[in-house]
Enzyme design. Structure first.
Site, short mmCIF file in Angstrom:
data_model
loop_
_atom_site.label_atom_id
_atom_site.label_comp_id
_atom_site.label_asym_id
_atom_site.label_seq_id
_atom_site.Cartn_x
_atom_site.Cartn_y
_atom_site.Cartn_z
N ARG A 16 42.11 87.55 10.93
CA ARG A 16 42.86 86.67 11.83
C ARG A 16 41.93 85.85 12.71
O ARG A 16 42.18 84.67 12.97
CB ARG A 16 43.82 87.51 12.69
N ARG A 65 48.99 75.92 15.31
CA ARG A 65 47.81 76.65 14.89
C ARG A 65 46.99 75.88 13.85
O ARG A 65 45.95 76.39 13.39
CB ARG A 65 48.24 77.97 14.26
N ARG A 85 52.62 97.03 15.32
CA ARG A 85 52.28 95.86 14.50
C ARG A 85 51.23 96.25 13.48
O ARG A 85 50.12 96.62 13.84
CB ARG A 85 51.77 94.73 15.39
N ARG A 96 46.04 97.62 21.18
CA ARG A 96 47.45 97.26 21.05
C ARG A 96 48.04 97.89 19.79
O ARG A 96 49.19 98.30 19.78
CB ARG A 96 47.58 95.72 21.00
N LYS A 119 47.95 85.65 25.20
CA LYS A 119 48.98 84.60 25.25
C LYS A 119 50.37 85.18 25.50
O LYS A 119 51.12 84.66 26.32
CB LYS A 119 49.00 83.79 23.94
#
Ligand code: ADP
Length: 191
Positions: free
Chosen positions: A146, A89, A134, A128, A14
């Site tokens: 998640r 969400r 992160r 990532r 996204k």
């Protein structure tokens, strides 16, 4: 005004696709993940509250993110349209967004939903995590949490927009440019 929701599980691309879409269509990018991370880096009270949930892979409470989006809409009165990334969400967030847009005499034009297999998601997020800094990306348990939050709470958001015939599935695997073209084709059909 043309407003769109880019939808999909964590790691579906996204953020990457949003960056390209806002350039092509002149939209204002509203990513609740980015807004929350900015609150955390500025060590605001909101950021400190949100961090407790984000570090565990859980969703931040609805009222927190809805308030943030409401302020962001007010701060951009001249926008040509908004691209919502990572929001809504939950079904409650979707209903709140519809009300906020209604007050501004506008609405969601389309929800583009990126389709990516779970195996590919975990692979991308771990990769990532090696460079993003992160903390929610470098722990496989947090990543799985998640994805579970997504299946339990977020997937239903697509059903909410399906009743208004606003959902289009787009292939989320392949090259960044191929996926981008798939998204643009759907937008061009509706704009
Ligand atoms: P990703 O889609 O890769 O999980 P995001 O940057 O969109 O990354 O979100 C990171 C975290 O921020 C989520 O796991 C969640 O804790 C929180 N968050 C972001 N957007 C929302 C939202 N709309 N509602 C609740 N929590 C959110």
């Amino acid at each position: 005004m043309f407003n769109l929701i880019l939808f999909g599980p964590p790691g579906s691309g996204k953020g990457t696709q949003s960056e390209k879409l806002i350039v092509r269509y002149g939209l204002k990018h509203l990513s609740t993940g980015d807004l929350l991370r900015s609150e955390i880096s500025r060590q605001t009270a909101l950021g400190m509250e949100a961090k407790n949930f984000m570090d565990k892979g859980q969703l931040v409470p609805d009222e927190v993110v809805i308030g943030m989006i409401s302020s962001a809409l007010d701060e951009n009165p001249g926008a040509k349209g908004f691209l919502f990334d990572g929001f809504p969400r939950t079904s409650a967030q979707a209903e709140a967004l519809d009300k906020l847009l209604d007050l501004k005499k506008t609405a969601i034009g389309v929800m583009l939903a990126l389709d990516v297999s779970e195996e590919e998601l975990v692979k991308r997020l771990l990769k990532r995590g090696e460079t993003s800094g992160r903390t929610d990306d470098n722990n496989e348990l947090v990543i799985r949490a998640r994805i579970t939050e997504y299946r339990n709470k977020t997937e239903a958001v697509a059903d909410y927009y399906r009743q208004f015939d606003k959902v289009v599935m787009v292939k989320g695997e392949g090259s960044i440019d191929e996926i981008f073209e798939g998204l643009c084709k759907e937008i061009d059909n509706r704009i």
